[in-house]
Design an enzyme around this catalytic site. Structure first.
Site, short mmCIF file in Angstrom:
data_model
loop_
_atom_site.label_atom_id
_atom_site.label_comp_id
_atom_site.label_asym_id
_atom_site.label_seq_id
_atom_site.Cartn_x
_atom_site.Cartn_y
_atom_site.Cartn_z
N LEU A 34 0.88 -1.16 0.00
CA LEU A 34 0.00 0.00 0.00
C LEU A 34 0.91 1.21 0.00
CD1 LEU A 34 -2.74 -0.96 2.63
CD2 LEU A 34 -3.07 -0.68 0.17
N ASP A 35 0.63 2.20 -0.86
CA ASP A 35 1.54 3.33 -0.96
C ASP A 35 1.44 4.24 0.27
OD1 ASP A 35 -0.58 5.22 -1.36
OD2 ASP A 35 -0.63 4.74 -3.48
N LEU A 36 2.27 5.24 0.29
CA LEU A 36 2.42 6.11 1.47
C LEU A 36 1.09 6.64 1.98
CD1 LEU A 36 4.40 7.77 3.35
CD2 LEU A 36 4.25 9.57 1.62
#
Length: 254
Positions: free
Chosen positions: A110-112
């Site tokens: 999951l990205d930032l």
């Protein structure tokens, strides 16, 4: 007179992957860099087998033999990157959980700025397997976008879409609610390419302001609070992943 040969054990890349050190591909890179030792000797060839009682070291540290396959549900908050080391110095999921878990690998990322369900496991081979589109596991998200979606454009995503030369597979996207300039969608897909949901929404003229993964295959975020971590019971793993959840085979004796 017959004899029983001593089993060769697992290839070292599989062994280290099962131990949660890294994916097999990353282990092969470690071997090429000469950072892996078996019984004190540098190992460079992936066709090297590890048997019961062998001592394996990575970067000078002894690696404990693989445990039974374990998996955790983690409610990732925004502001953390899903990587073991970040070149930009941003806080990572694994730094956050270092005191709570053994060495683990994420199933996908999951990205930032994304949040929600992140599966973590000590079995690197399993993590890689579950990330593959061929596994067929559905990823489901709740997505808040700025703007009013075109219903026809959303429905067309079920046929897949090509954006800047990249082909994305079928995506199911449905409107849940609208309030002012914001719309909540439920988005489901099986590929999970890097930033796929954000890129597809941007292509439709919709800016994602919040993205929450609520399910990955049979595992649900449920009521797990933000930042919460919970191990999936062995019984559930056996039901959902019968082959992977089997305990490591005991070494045979002569």
């Amino acid at each position: 007179m017959t004899t029983t040969e001593e089993p060769r054990g697992d290839r070292i890349a599989k062994w280290l992957s099962r131990a949660g050190i890294a994916s097999r591909r990353d282990v092969e890179q470690m071997l090429a860099e000469g950072t892996v030792r078996l019984n004190g000797k540098v190992v460079t060839h992936p066709a090297t087998f590890v048997s019961a009682g062998d001592v394996v070291q990575v970067a000078g540290k002894v690696v404990e033999p693989p445990d039974r396959t374990r998996m955790w549900r983690y409610h990732k908050p925004p502001g953390l990157v899903t990587t073991h080391k970040d070149p930009e110095g941003r806080p990572t999921v694994f730094e956050k959980l270092r005191q709570q878990l053994p060495r683990v690998i994420s199933v996908g990322r999951l990205d930032l700025n994304s949040e929600g369900l992140l599966l973590l496991t000590n079995d690197g081979a399993l993590a890689r397997q579950l990330e593959l589109p061929s596994t067929g596991w559905l990823r489901r998200y709740r997505v808040r976008v700025f703007g009013t979606p075109n219903e026809g454009a959303l429905k067309s995503l079920a046929r897949g879409i090509t954006i800047e030369g990249v082909r994305y597979g079928p995506i199911e996207a449905d409107v849940d609610a609208q309030k002012g300039d914001n719309t909540w969608l439920t988005v489901s897909l099986r590929e999970g390419r890097n930033r796929e949901v954000r890129r597809v929404m941007a292509h439709l003229g919709l800016a994602v302001s919040r993205l929450i993964r609520v399910a990955y295959g049979p595992f649900q975020l449920g009521m797990l609070e933000r930042g919460g971590i919970e191990e999936i019971p062995p019984r559930v793993l056996r039901e959902q992943l019968p082959a992977a959840a089997a305990p490591p085979p005991a070494p045979r004796r002569r």
